[in-house]
Design an enzyme around this catalytic site. Structure first.
Site, mmCIF file in Angstrom:
data_model
loop_
_atom_site.group_PDB
_atom_site.id
_atom_site.type_symbol
_atom_site.label_atom_id
_atom_site.label_comp_id
_atom_site.label_asym_id
_atom_site.label_seq_id
_atom_site.Cartn_x
_atom_site.Cartn_y
_atom_site.Cartn_z
ATOM 1 N N ASP A 66 36.296 42.796 25.071
ATOM 2 C CA ASP A 66 36.557 43.381 26.389
ATOM 3 C C ASP A 66 36.181 42.329 27.432
ATOM 4 O O ASP A 66 35.026 41.901 27.490
ATOM 5 C CB ASP A 66 35.683 44.636 26.538
ATOM 6 C CG ASP A 66 36.010 45.393 27.804
ATOM 7 O OD1 ASP A 66 36.294 44.743 28.834
ATOM 8 O OD2 ASP A 66 35.976 46.640 27.761
ATOM 9 N N LYS A 99 36.815 46.825 37.381
ATOM 10 C CA LYS A 99 35.950 45.924 36.600
ATOM 11 C C LYS A 99 36.786 44.864 35.876
ATOM 12 O O LYS A 99 36.422 43.695 35.832
ATOM 13 C CB LYS A 99 35.152 46.711 35.570
ATOM 14 C CG LYS A 99 33.976 47.463 36.158
ATOM 15 C CD LYS A 99 33.135 48.014 35.017
ATOM 16 C CE LYS A 99 32.039 48.911 35.532
ATOM 17 N NZ LYS A 99 31.361 49.637 34.454
ATOM 18 N N GLY A 110 34.721 31.424 34.940
ATOM 19 C CA GLY A 110 33.499 30.802 34.403
ATOM 20 C C GLY A 110 33.833 29.877 33.244
ATOM 21 O O GLY A 110 33.332 28.750 33.164
ATOM 22 N N ARG A 114 33.410 25.755 33.245
ATOM 23 C CA ARG A 114 32.542 25.102 32.262
ATOM 24 C C ARG A 114 33.292 24.064 31.445
ATOM 25 O O ARG A 114 32.787 22.957 31.223
ATOM 26 C CB ARG A 114 31.933 26.176 31.341
ATOM 27 C CG ARG A 114 30.921 25.668 30.322
ATOM 28 C CD ARG A 114 30.259 26.814 29.576
ATOM 29 N NE ARG A 114 31.228 27.652 28.886
ATOM 30 C CZ ARG A 114 31.731 27.392 27.680
ATOM 31 N NH1 ARG A 114 31.335 26.338 27.008
ATOM 32 N NH2 ARG A 114 32.618 28.193 27.136
ATOM 33 N N TYR A 153 43.933 49.104 41.413
ATOM 34 C CA TYR A 153 44.773 48.028 40.886
ATOM 35 C C TYR A 153 45.092 47.019 41.992
ATOM 36 O O TYR A 153 44.841 45.826 41.842
ATOM 37 C CB TYR A 153 46.045 48.649 40.323
ATOM 38 C CG TYR A 153 46.982 47.689 39.636
ATOM 39 C CD1 TYR A 153 46.693 47.171 38.376
ATOM 40 C CD2 TYR A 153 48.188 47.317 40.239
ATOM 41 C CE1 TYR A 153 47.575 46.306 37.734
ATOM 42 C CE2 TYR A 153 49.078 46.455 39.601
ATOM 43 C CZ TYR A 153 48.772 45.961 38.351
ATOM 44 O OH TYR A 153 49.651 45.103 37.718
ATOM 45 N N LYS A 157 43.368 43.386 42.154
ATOM 46 C CA LYS A 157 44.149 42.150 42.014
ATOM 47 C C LYS A 157 43.964 41.260 43.235
ATOM 48 O O LYS A 157 43.997 40.032 43.137
ATOM 49 C CB LYS A 157 45.637 42.488 41.846
ATOM 50 C CG LYS A 157 45.976 43.137 40.514
ATOM 51 C CD LYS A 157 46.051 42.120 39.395
ATOM 52 C CE LYS A 157 46.491 42.749 38.090
ATOM 53 N NZ LYS A 157 46.528 41.799 36.974
ATOM 54 N N TYR A 167 36.963 29.835 43.771
ATOM 55 C CA TYR A 167 36.547 28.920 42.693
ATOM 56 C C TYR A 167 37.255 27.570 42.841
ATOM 57 O O TYR A 167 36.689 26.532 42.525
ATOM 58 C CB TYR A 167 36.850 29.529 41.314
ATOM 59 C CG TYR A 167 35.655 30.228 40.713
ATOM 60 C CD1 TYR A 167 35.253 31.474 41.184
ATOM 61 C CD2 TYR A 167 34.915 29.640 39.695
ATOM 62 C CE1 TYR A 167 34.151 32.123 40.646
ATOM 63 C CE2 TYR A 167 33.811 30.283 39.146
ATOM 64 C CZ TYR A 167 33.434 31.518 39.623
ATOM 65 O OH TYR A 167 32.345 32.149 39.095
ATOM 66 N N THR A 183 58.499 43.831 35.682
ATOM 67 C CA THR A 183 59.082 43.146 34.528
ATOM 68 C C THR A 183 59.238 44.144 33.383
ATOM 69 O O THR A 183 58.413 45.051 33.247
ATOM 70 C CB THR A 183 58.168 41.979 34.113
ATOM 71 O OG1 THR A 183 58.064 41.085 35.224
ATOM 72 C CG2 THR A 183 58.700 41.218 32.915
ATOM 73 N N ARG A 194 55.909 53.324 32.695
ATOM 74 C CA ARG A 194 56.662 52.700 33.789
ATOM 75 C C ARG A 194 58.128 53.127 33.723
ATOM 76 O O ARG A 194 58.600 53.625 32.717
ATOM 77 C CB ARG A 194 56.497 51.178 33.748
ATOM 78 C CG ARG A 194 55.183 50.772 34.359
ATOM 79 C CD ARG A 194 54.899 49.315 34.204
ATOM 80 N NE ARG A 194 54.421 48.977 32.874
ATOM 81 C CZ ARG A 194 53.994 47.771 32.512
ATOM 82 N NH1 ARG A 194 54.000 46.801 33.374
ATOM 83 N NH2 ARG A 194 53.563 47.544 31.281
#
Ligand code: NAD
Ligand code: UDP
Length: 341
Positions: A66, A99, A110, A114, A153, A157, A167, A183, A194
């Site tokens: 996850d 989340k 991240g 790195r 949503y 986004k 970043y 799409t 959808r």
């Protein structure tokens, strides 16, 4: 003829959400082109059937994870697709949707920071909300309700896009942001929710086709193969990490992180879409109207001039062709279900 830059040099590529509709097509294409693929998914809306044929490939690895939890991986490129995309699914657990978008973005960024990987965010036309500008261009900031049922949503986004650009500015991470418009194609689930999959499944089963509202709202539908080509061309587009200017006319061609619209600019209203699907499937299903969901955007159509200019990309599949391929797929799946009883 369009020439790839570094795409054909074999890479190790992470696809989050790789067992979903778009992700599974992307994994397949990347493997076919000689790359090593790490497919990460928690199977919320993704399915093993979508990638089962890839499991024996030694260059394919499936990671059940996850993305709201951190993970350490070493890769060259990351496509961040993990997030339920259908309104039914992303509204099922809206807090989780936020989340996935926010923590998911932080975690892939991240990794990219790195190991100095290039990372792409699958953003969406939903960042434009119910647009007042038509067609939508990348420099339009949108008209989004921050507290509605689609906000988990849309705003999720939007925050992800913000994180990507921060970043890039703060940590010089090599980012790409694409805004994907509606799409469709094979491998969408029967219960995806959808509009195209709903209409095709109902038409094939002879059940009522439900139009939410008057059916005058529009969308522009891109066939999956066209989208995958656009995603790859954008990812392959070399950029020098450095100062970024939001003024597209001044930005160097090599320094283009997006955001970039990817979609088919042919607009159609939902009622006409229903009639087209009934026509192609030769179905006797009836069209019925149901209440429109709140905040349902009235019009949506991408301006793809940037993709045309920078990537020499535009969709090649017409709606009719794409629908026929998708209908063939659903016919086989439904037939198999009936045979199995
Ligand atoms: P999909 O629901 O088929 O695929 C999403 C995948 O992400 C699934 O495999 C799901 O299991 C996985 N996932 C969800 N939450 C996760 C988590 N917490 N950790 C790991 N994996 C998780 O949807 P799709 O149509 O393939 O969309 C893929 C991406 O493209 C999404 O980010 C979506 O927002 C974006 N997008 C899609 C469209 C479209 O029309 N299909 C339009 C705009 C943007
Ligand atoms: N829609 C519909 N019937 C359905 C599913 C969707 O009329 O069975 C409508 C929906 O209200 C919206 C459009 O079709 O106006 C596209 O919906 P979808 O969920 O495919 O995508 P999105 O709204 O996110 O663009």
């Amino acid at each position: 003829m369009y020439k790839y830059r570094t795409y054909h040099k074999p890479k190790r590529i992470l696809v989050t959400g790789g067992a979903g509709f778009i992700g599974s097509h992307l994994c397949e294409r990347l493997l076919n082109d000689g790359h090593e693929v790490l497919c990460l998914d928690n199977f919320f809306t993704g399915r093993k059937e979508n990638i089962i044929h890839l499991l024996n490939n030694p260059r394919f690895e499936l990671i059940r994870h996850d993305i709201t939890q951190p993970i350490l991986l070493e890769v060259d490129w990351i496509f961040n697709l993990a997030c339920p995309a259908s309104p039914v699914h992303y509204q099922y657990n809206p807090v989780k949707t936020i989340k996935v978008n926010v923590l998911g973005a932080l975690h892939v960024l991240g990794i990219a920071k790195r190991v100095k990987a290039r990372v792409m965010q699958a953003s969406t036309s939903e960042v434009y909300g119910d647009p007042e500008i038509h067609p939508q261009k990348e420099d339009y900031w949108g008209n989004v309700n921050p507290i509605g049922i689609r906000s988990c949503y849309d705003e999720g986004k939007r925050v992800a896009e913000t994180l990507f650009f921060d970043y890039m500015r703060q940590n010089k991470v090599d980012i790409k942001v694409v805004r994907i418009f509606n799409t469709y194609g094979p491998k969408m689930s029967l219960n995806d929710g959808r509009v195209i999959s709903n209409f095709i499944v109902k038409a094939l089963k002879g059940e009522d086709i439900e139009i939410y509202g008057d059916g005058k709202q529009t969308r522009s539908f891109c066939y999956i193969d066209d989208l995958i080509e656009g995603l790859i061309r954008m990812m392959d587009f070399e950029m020098e990490v450095g100062e970024f200017t939001n003024d597209y006319t001044k930005s160097r061609l090599s320094g283009f992180p997006g955001p970039l619209n990817l979609g088919n600019p042919t607009e159609i209203d939902i009622l006409s879409l229903a009639k087209k699907i009934l026509d192609i499937t030769n179905s006797k299903s009836k069209i019925v109207h149901k209440k429109a969901p709140p905040d349902d955007p009235r019009r949506r159509c991408p301006d793809i001039s940037l993709a045309r200019k920078y990537l020499e990309w535009e969709p090649v599949f017409s709606l009719e062709e794409g629908l026929r391929k998708t209908i063939d797929y659903f016919e086989k799946i439904i037939e198999r279900q009936y045979t199995k009883g």
